[in-house]
Design an enzyme around this catalytic site. Structure first.
Site, PDB file in Angstrom:
ATOM      1  N   HIS A 134     -41.977-101.615 -43.910  1.00 13.11           N
ATOM      2  CA  HIS A 134     -40.702-101.934 -44.531  1.00 13.11           C
ATOM      3  C   HIS A 134     -40.065-103.168 -43.903  1.00 13.11           C
ATOM      4  O   HIS A 134     -40.292-103.481 -42.733  1.00 13.11           O
ATOM      5  CB  HIS A 134     -39.718-100.763 -44.377  1.00 13.11           C
ATOM      6  CG  HIS A 134     -40.176 -99.519 -45.041  1.00 13.11           C
ATOM      7  ND1 HIS A 134     -39.875 -98.255 -44.558  1.00 13.11           N
ATOM      8  CD2 HIS A 134     -40.922 -99.314 -46.153  1.00 13.11           C
ATOM      9  CE1 HIS A 134     -40.414 -97.337 -45.358  1.00 13.11           C
ATOM     10  NE2 HIS A 134     -41.043 -97.959 -46.328  1.00 13.11           N
TER      11      HIS A 134
ATOM     12  N   TYR B 152     -32.476 -95.742 -35.866  1.00 17.59           N
ATOM     13  CA  TYR B 152     -32.508 -97.166 -36.142  1.00 17.59           C
ATOM     14  C   TYR B 152     -31.085 -97.723 -36.010  1.00 17.59           C
ATOM     15  O   TYR B 152     -30.193 -97.278 -36.728  1.00 17.59           O
ATOM     16  CB  TYR B 152     -32.983 -97.465 -37.566  1.00 17.59           C
ATOM     17  CG  TYR B 152     -34.157 -96.646 -38.057  1.00 17.59           C
ATOM     18  CD1 TYR B 152     -35.422 -97.215 -38.180  1.00 17.59           C
ATOM     19  CD2 TYR B 152     -33.996 -95.316 -38.424  1.00 17.59           C
ATOM     20  CE1 TYR B 152     -36.491 -96.474 -38.650  1.00 17.59           C
ATOM     21  CE2 TYR B 152     -35.062 -94.564 -38.888  1.00 17.59           C
ATOM     22  CZ  TYR B 152     -36.305 -95.144 -39.001  1.00 17.59           C
ATOM     23  OH  TYR B 152     -37.365 -94.411 -39.470  1.00 17.59           O
TER      24      TYR B 152
END
Length: 232
Positions: free
Chosen positions: A62, A132
């Protein structure tokens, strides 16, 4: 924390200095000033995400198109993962090179991936939880999805699954994602030169790390789905 450079420029391994005693341990997981000094520019997280994965789950590859772009600090806060960052910036001297690092709740290590790089991880334990810290908030239509099984990349997923005795589990979106070559032909990748200009703008204070972002030329996800965030 100690910061180590990797085989991919602008991807860093962050290793905490753990203080341990009979009660357990304490460590600094993130220091804005230390990371900014190493990068030569600010990295101010404005969004925090979590994913929880069963063993064998492969998430990625990603990224986020530029603009708005997205830098991230990835930490495994429960269990263990194999974390991989790939240089997908056309024109980079390390184009298609990757760095692989094992992250676990036990060691507290983290990976910083700058804007323009691709990121993926493989859950090595059940209930692996990954955090994250992101430099921009999610902007619909800007996520870049690439095939983590792309043979041109040669990423070590099969070796890990064979060694661990588990099958790989991927989302339909990730399985249908294009190869890096297909994404490059479609104009979905951000060039190395564009990324360097973006890093320089952030260093000079002309770039914005507010998370609001302007999706600009990001017209959709390369994987064909709208997505719900940068890490699904």
């Amino acid at each position: 924390m100690e910061i180590h450079r990797t085989a991919v420029p602008h991807a860093l391994l962050l290793e905490p200095r753990r203080i341990e005693d009979e009660r357990g341990c304490f460590y600094e997981a993130f220091r804005y000033d230390v990371l900014a000094e190493t990068l030569g520019r600010p990295m101010l997280p404005v969004q925090s995400n979590y994913s929880v994965s069963r063993r064998g789950t492969l998430r990625g590859l990603h990224g986020v198109v530029l603009p708005p772009g997205q830098a991230k600090i990835v930490t495994c806060v429960r269990g263990a993962v194999l974390d991989v960052v790939v240089d997908i910036r056309p024109g980079s001297p390390t184009y298609l090179r990757h760095t692989a690092n094992r992250l676990s709740a036990a060691d507290g290590r983290a990976v910083f991936a700058a804007e323009g790089l691709g990121h993926a991880f493989l859950a090595l334990t059940d209930d692996a939880c990954v955090n994250y810290l992101c430099s921009t908030t999610f902007v619909p239509g800007t996520q870049l999805d690439l095939d983590a099984m792309d043979p041109e990349l040669g990423l070590p997923w099969h070796e890990e699954s064979r060694a661990g005795g588990f099958e790989l589990l991927r989302s339909p979106k990730d399985r249908q994602a294009p190869t890096v070559a297909e994404a490059r032909r479609a104009g979905l990748l951000t060039s190395y030169e564009e990324c360097l200009k973006h890093y320089a703008n952030l260093a000079s204070g002309h770039g914005k790390n507010t998370g609001t972002g302007n999706p600009g030329t990001g017209t959709g996800t390369a994987g064909g789905g709208a997505g719900t965030g940068a890490v699904v």
